[in-house]
Enzyme design. Structure first.
Site, PDB file in Angstrom:
ATOM      1  N   MET A  11      39.239  28.520  51.132  1.00 12.51           N
ATOM      2  CA  MET A  11      39.202  29.483  50.157  1.00 12.51           C
ATOM      3  C   MET A  11      38.335  30.531  51.306  1.00 12.51           C
ATOM      4  O   MET A  11      37.099  31.111  50.667  1.00 12.51           O
ATOM      5  CB  MET A  11      38.299  28.697  49.535  1.00 12.51           C
ATOM      6  CG  MET A  11      39.707  28.182  48.181  1.00 12.51           C
ATOM      7  SD  MET A  11      41.097  29.893  47.367  1.00 12.51           S
ATOM      8  CE  MET A  11      39.765  30.147  46.373  1.00 12.51           C
ATOM      9  N   GLY A  21      36.230  32.725  52.704  1.00 17.28           N
ATOM     10  CA  GLY A  21      36.776  34.408  51.937  1.00 17.28           C
ATOM     11  C   GLY A  21      36.673  34.749  50.358  1.00 17.28           C
ATOM     12  O   GLY A  21      37.209  35.617  49.848  1.00 17.28           O
ATOM     13  N   GLY A  22      36.745  33.640  49.820  1.00 14.14           N
ATOM     14  CA  GLY A  22      37.361  33.462  48.414  1.00 14.14           C
ATOM     15  C   GLY A  22      38.122  33.793  47.830  1.00 14.14           C
ATOM     16  O   GLY A  22      39.591  33.464  48.343  1.00 14.14           O
ATOM     17  N   THR A  23      38.429  33.631  46.710  1.00  8.63           N
ATOM     18  CA  THR A  23      39.624  34.164  45.748  1.00  8.63           C
ATOM     19  C   THR A  23      39.819  35.429  46.018  1.00  8.63           C
ATOM     20  O   THR A  23      41.503  34.601  45.917  1.00  8.63           O
ATOM     21  CB  THR A  23      39.718  33.823  44.230  1.00  8.63           C
ATOM     22  OG1 THR A  23      38.154  32.784  43.909  1.00  8.63           O
ATOM     23  CG2 THR A  23      40.755  34.828  43.079  1.00  8.63           C
ATOM     24  N   CYS A  24      39.673  36.304  45.896  1.00  5.82           N
ATOM     25  CA  CYS A  24      40.840  37.420  46.342  1.00  5.82           C
ATOM     26  C   CYS A  24      41.689  37.530  47.342  1.00  5.82           C
ATOM     27  O   CYS A  24      42.723  38.098  47.550  1.00  5.82           O
ATOM     28  CB  CYS A  24      39.752  38.630  46.073  1.00  5.82           C
ATOM     29  SG  CYS A  24      39.776  40.624  46.454  1.00  5.82           S
ATOM     30  N   HIS A  80      47.916  68.384  48.152  1.00  3.75           N
ATOM     31  CA  HIS A  80      49.610  68.770  47.669  1.00  3.75           C
ATOM     32  C   HIS A  80      50.584  68.049  48.518  1.00  3.75           C
ATOM     33  O   HIS A  80      50.126  68.740  50.208  1.00  3.75           O
ATOM     34  CB  HIS A  80      49.724  70.063  47.043  1.00  3.75           C
ATOM     35  CG  HIS A  80      51.148  70.839  46.782  1.00  3.75           C
ATOM     36  ND1 HIS A  80      51.335  69.925  45.134  1.00  3.75           N
ATOM     37  CD2 HIS A  80      52.492  71.035  47.253  1.00  3.75           C
ATOM     38  CE1 HIS A  80      53.035  70.804  46.044  1.00  3.75           C
ATOM     39  NE2 HIS A  80      52.842  71.131  47.114  1.00  3.75           N
ATOM     40  N   GLU A  90      31.290  26.341  51.326  1.00  2.00           N
ATOM     41  CA  GLU A  90      32.686  26.074  50.765  1.00  2.00           C
ATOM     42  C   GLU A  90      33.055  25.352  50.750  1.00  2.00           C
ATOM     43  O   GLU A  90      32.568  24.397  51.408  1.00  2.00           O
ATOM     44  CB  GLU A  90      33.302  27.644  51.374  1.00  2.00           C
ATOM     45  CG  GLU A  90      34.584  27.715  51.168  1.00  2.00           C
ATOM     46  CD  GLU A  90      34.809  27.954  49.407  1.00  2.00           C
ATOM     47  OE1 GLU A  90      34.492  29.096  49.196  1.00  2.00           O
ATOM     48  OE2 GLU A  90      35.742  26.781  48.793  1.00  2.00           O
ATOM     49  N   GLN A  91      33.742  24.580  49.118  1.00  2.66           N
ATOM     50  CA  GLN A  91      34.160  23.492  49.226  1.00  2.66           C
ATOM     51  C   GLN A  91      35.642  22.995  49.995  1.00  2.66           C
ATOM     52  O   GLN A  91      35.744  22.243  49.895  1.00  2.66           O
ATOM     53  CB  GLN A  91      34.090  23.170  48.162  1.00  2.66           C
ATOM     54  CG  GLN A  91      35.397  24.771  46.845  1.00  2.66           C
ATOM     55  CD  GLN A  91      35.457  24.347  45.446  1.00  2.66           C
ATOM     56  OE1 GLN A  91      34.489  22.798  44.923  1.00  2.66           O
ATOM     57  NE2 GLN A  91      36.019  24.749  44.575  1.00  2.66           N
ATOM     58  N   SER A  92      36.348  24.228  49.972  1.00  2.58           N
ATOM     59  CA  SER A  92      37.659  23.998  50.552  1.00  2.58           C
ATOM     60  C   SER A  92      37.594  25.146  51.874  1.00  2.58           C
ATOM     61  O   SER A  92      37.745  26.645  51.738  1.00  2.58           O
ATOM     62  CB  SER A  92      39.146  24.775  50.105  1.00  2.58           C
ATOM     63  OG  SER A  92      39.694  25.148  50.185  1.00  2.58           O
TER      64      SER A  92
HETATM   65  C1  LIG Z   1      46.151  36.181  40.466  1.00  6.19           C
HETATM   66  C2  LIG Z   1      44.949  36.847  40.323  1.00  6.19           C
HETATM   67  C3  LIG Z   1      44.957  38.443  40.604  1.00  6.19           C
HETATM   68  C4  LIG Z   1      43.857  39.282  40.869  1.00  6.19           C
HETATM   69  N1  LIG Z   1      44.342  40.150  40.995  1.00  6.19           N
HETATM   70  C5  LIG Z   1      42.714  40.999  41.260  1.00  6.19           C
HETATM   71  C6  LIG Z   1      42.792  42.595  41.387  1.00  6.19           C
HETATM   72  O1  LIG Z   1      43.892  43.278  42.351  1.00  6.19           O
HETATM   73  N2  LIG Z   1      41.092  43.142  41.884  1.00  6.19           N
HETATM   74  C7  LIG Z   1      40.636  42.872  41.344  1.00  6.19           C
HETATM   75  O2  LIG Z   1      39.058  42.773  41.704  1.00  6.19           O
HETATM   76  N3  LIG Z   1      40.042  41.097  41.581  1.00  6.19           N
HETATM   77  C8  LIG Z   1      41.496  40.684  41.090  1.00  6.19           C
HETATM   78  N4  LIG Z   1      40.680  39.337  40.125  1.00  6.19           N
HETATM   79  C9  LIG Z   1      40.240  38.559  40.243  1.00  6.19           C
HETATM   80  C10 LIG Z   1      39.069  38.421  41.583  1.00  6.19           C
HETATM   81  O3  LIG Z   1      39.974  37.895  42.765  1.00  6.19           O
HETATM   82  C11 LIG Z   1      37.947  37.564  41.029  1.00  6.19           C
HETATM   83  O4  LIG Z   1      37.228  38.595  39.839  1.00  6.19           O
HETATM   84  C12 LIG Z   1      36.772  37.634  42.377  1.00  6.19           C
HETATM   85  O5  LIG Z   1      37.514  37.436  43.253  1.00  6.19           O
HETATM   86  C13 LIG Z   1      35.150  36.568  41.708  1.00  6.19           C
HETATM   87  O6  LIG Z   1      34.666  36.904  43.357  1.00  6.19           O
HETATM   88  P1  LIG Z   1      33.401  36.100  42.976  1.00  6.19           P
HETATM   89  O7  LIG Z   1      32.696  36.072  43.636  1.00  6.19           O
HETATM   90  O8  LIG Z   1      33.056  35.809  41.522  1.00  6.19           O
HETATM   91  O9  LIG Z   1      33.869  34.569  43.789  1.00  6.19           O
HETATM   92  P2  LIG Z   1      35.087  33.787  44.091  1.00  6.19           P
HETATM   93  O10 LIG Z   1      35.975  34.544  44.817  1.00  6.19           O
HETATM   94  O11 LIG Z   1      36.288  33.421  42.891  1.00  6.19           O
HETATM   95  O12 LIG Z   1      35.176  32.042  44.634  1.00  6.19           O
HETATM   96  C14 LIG Z   1      33.983  31.665  45.169  1.00  6.19           C
HETATM   97  C15 LIG Z   1      34.527  30.438  45.706  1.00  6.19           C
HETATM   98  O13 LIG Z   1      33.406  29.190  45.456  1.00  6.19           O
HETATM   99  C16 LIG Z   1      34.159  28.322  45.802  1.00  6.19           C
HETATM  100  N5  LIG Z   1      32.987  27.481  45.356  1.00  6.19           N
HETATM  101  C17 LIG Z   1      33.481  26.848  43.679  1.00  6.19           C
HETATM  102  N6  LIG Z   1      32.528  25.380  43.250  1.00  6.19           N
HETATM  103  C18 LIG Z   1      32.036  25.627  44.847  1.00  6.19           C
HETATM  104  C19 LIG Z   1      31.036  24.028  44.720  1.00  6.19           C
HETATM  105  N7  LIG Z   1      30.293  23.773  44.130  1.00  6.19           N
HETATM  106  N8  LIG Z   1      30.665  23.971  45.965  1.00  6.19           N
HETATM  107  C20 LIG Z   1      30.730  24.846  46.652  1.00  6.19           C
HETATM  108  N9  LIG Z   1      32.538  26.392  46.789  1.00  6.19           N
HETATM  109  C21 LIG Z   1      32.036  25.892  45.281  1.00  6.19           C
HETATM  110  C22 LIG Z   1      35.230  28.720  45.747  1.00  6.19           C
HETATM  111  O14 LIG Z   1      36.080  27.723  46.416  1.00  6.19           O
HETATM  112  C23 LIG Z   1      35.654  29.985  45.747  1.00  6.19           C
HETATM  113  O15 LIG Z   1      36.574  29.782  47.207  1.00  6.19           O
HETATM  114  C24 LIG Z   1      42.300  38.787  40.774  1.00  6.19           C
HETATM  115  C25 LIG Z   1      42.356  37.150  40.607  1.00  6.19           C
HETATM  116  C26 LIG Z   1      44.336  36.257  40.411  1.00  6.19           C
HETATM  117  C27 LIG Z   1      43.028  35.405  40.096  1.00  6.19           C
END
Ligand SMILES: Cc1cc2nc3c(=O)[nH]c(=O)nc-3n(C[C@H](O)[C@H](O)[C@H](O)COP(=O)(O)OP(=O)(O)OC[C@H]3O[C@@H](n4cnc5c(N)ncnc54)[C@H](O)[C@@H]3O)c2cc1C
Length: 460
Positions: free
Chosen positions: A44, A46-49, A445, A39-41
């Site tokens: 992060m 646990g990822g985007t979610c 209900h 993971e680059q950060s």
């Molecule tokens: C504001 C917002 C609200 C959202 N709300 C919802 C919701 O309510 N419900 C829902 O289901 N989805 C929602 N989503 C979408 C959801 O967050 C994403 O679809 C989901 O998190 C994608 O997960 P993923 O497994 O593809 O990877 P991600 O969780 O995106 O993880 C990718 C990881 O890879 C890392 N990375 C990238 N490149 C490299 C590299 N070269 N080397 C090392 N690490 C790297 C990143 O730092 C990141 O941590 C939302 C998105 C946003 C932006």
């Protein structure tokens, strides 16, 4: 850079700590395989979610909703931001320890790039680590699309969905883009008391939804203080110490919208640039997505792509299901595939939320299907006291049913709890239930689910 030793043979490398990748790393490790998760950060884990997507935005939305129409209040917003920050920090730490506790998982902090089909280089500052394994799983997610609009670069008063969550509460906000991220932020900021205008290119607001459903969402947004201007093409954005100005074209005329802050919400693109995919020979598509087959395999043997990076629907639960597909290939009987997915629902967390599954009426008609429609405004559903109990009887429930087979083709649910009820409807669709069979189920209900008894009774 790693939190365990890099010595010894790896079975798999997972690039990116997304939902699918982290779950697969755990599954492979528990099956006895040695896995490196890169993971680059550190912000992060646990990822985007959990860090910048679903969880923090829904926490902010929850706090905005509890304000019940109170006006602009910077302090209330900052209190919500603080609570959100504590929640995401806790979840980040939990996500870290869940994998760190596994003996055969090597956690690596750094940016990964392929150097060949079996090899990855991880860079963190001046440190470099070379890793190789027979299997590599790409799970690098997506990034906000950067539009070709003058002045739309993120900085100052111009935000993307991540930076806006850390900004001051704007008195006025312009949202460029009426997709689900733009609409959710519009609804949330309006409830914190910002005056919000969404500028959207579509010929009408929420053009992917049926007009009656879209009108209901729009009316709830307007109640909160957000308006959607459709057919608006943003041409440029400028900013100074007094504010930002968004210039847009609408029906052949130029207009200007002034705001304290601008949110650019024009979709998210697969995050694959800089991954060295060419060194591995991995094919990408026109949006930079990693091209995969129904088993999420790329054209290079042993390399798979999960989640947003493979260009599929951008939802956490789809990334999670991607993990099941690859786990089935790597550890199981290999029969699970993305082709077996039916009735994948989604929710836009407006207030109340809009949850959708399957076809809309318009989509069904475009496919030439003969349909029957059951539709009722929530305020007119007698046997659904739950929205009245919680004080928000707004919304609409609409079912699209195949006229011949009586099977449910789709549903739009806009009401309190719809993010839960939609999962039941999706299950009924997967089980190929008729509308009448769903209508005649026993529901608790007072609940929102019991509305299905009454709404579907319209079909006889
Ligand atoms: C504001 C917002 C609200 C959202 N709300 C919802 C919701 O309510 N419900 C829902 O289901 N989805 C929602 N989503 C979408 C959801 O967050 C994403 O679809 C989901 O998190 C994608 O997960 P993923 O497994 O593809 O990877 P991600 O969780 O995106 O993880 C990718 C990881 O890879 C890392 N990375 C990238 N490149 C490299 C590299 N070269 N080397 C090392 N690490 C790297 C990143 O730092 C990141 O941590 C939302 C998105 C946003 C932006």
């Amino acid at each position: 850079m790693g939190s365990a030793s890099a010595d010894g043979q790896l079975d798999a490398i997972v690039i990116g700590w997304g939902k699918g990748g982290k779950t697969l790393a755990g599954t492979l490790a528990r099956a006895g395989q040695r896995v490196a998760l890169i993971e680059q950060s550190t912000q992060m884990h646990g990822g985007t979610c959990i860090n910048i997507g679903c969880v923090p935005t829904k926490a902010l939305i929850h706090d905005a909703e509890s304000r019940d129409g109170a006006g602009y209040d910077q302090q209330a917003f900052q209190a919500a931001v603080q609570r959100r920050g504590k929640l995401t920090a806790m979840m980040r730490a939990k996500n870290f320890s869940m994998l760190d506790d596994l003996e055969s998982v090597l956690l690596v902090n750094g940016k990964a790039a392929f150097t060949g089909p079996r090899s990855v280089r991880v860079t963190a500052g001046s440190d470099e680590l070379e890793l190789s394994a027979a299997k590599t799983i790409i799970n690098t997610g997506a990034l906000p699309a950067v539009p070709d609009i003058q002045g739309a670069q993120i900085g100052g008063r111009v935000h993307d969905s991540t930076t806006i969550q850390h900004a001051q509460l704007p008195k006025t906000l312009a949202v460029v883009g009426g997709g689900y991220v733009g609409i959710e932020f519009a609804s949330m900021f309006a409830q914190f008391g910002s005056k919000v205008t969404v500028l959207d290119r579509g010929s009408r607001a929420l053009s992917k939804e049926d007009p009656d459903v879209a009108r209901e969402v729009q009316s709830c947004l307007e109640d909160a203080g957000a308006v959607i201007t459709s057919s608006a093409s943003v041409r440029s954005i400028s900013q100074d110490e007094h504010g930002a100005t968004v210039s847009y074209e609408r029906q052949g005329r130029m207009h200007q919208l002034k705001a304290d802050a601008v949110l650019i919400a024009l979709g998210r693109v697969p995050n694959t640039a800089g991954l060295g995919l060419e060194a591995a020979g991995v094919r990408t598509g026109t949006r930079g997505e990693v091209v995969v087959d129904e088993f999420l395999a790329t054209n290079v043997q042993g390399i798979y792509a999960l989640g947003d990076a493979n260009g599929g629907p951008q939802f956490t639960y789809v990334s999670l299901d991607d993990h099941r597909v690859v786990a089935s290939v790597l550890l199981g009987d290999g029969t699970r595939s993305t082709k077996r997915r039916v009735a994948v629902p989604y929710t836009i967390f407006t207030t109340p939320p809009l949850a959708r599954v399957g076809l809309s009426e318009e989509q069904a008609e475009q496919q030439g299907l003969q349909v029957r429609i059951a539709v009722k405004k929530v305020s007119q559903i007698a046997a659904m006291p739950r929205p009245k109990i919680v004080g928000d009887p707004r919304g609409i429930i609409k079912f699209v049913v195949d006229a011949r087979s009586e099977k449910i083709l789709g549903a739009a649910l806009m009401h309190v709890d719809s993010q839960e009820v939609v999962n039941l409807v999706a299950l009924a669709m997967r089980q190929r239930m008729t509308a009448a069979a769903l209508r005649d189920q026993i529901f608790t209900h007072p609940s929102s689910t019991e509305a299905l008894n009454e709404v579907l009774a319209q079909l006889g």
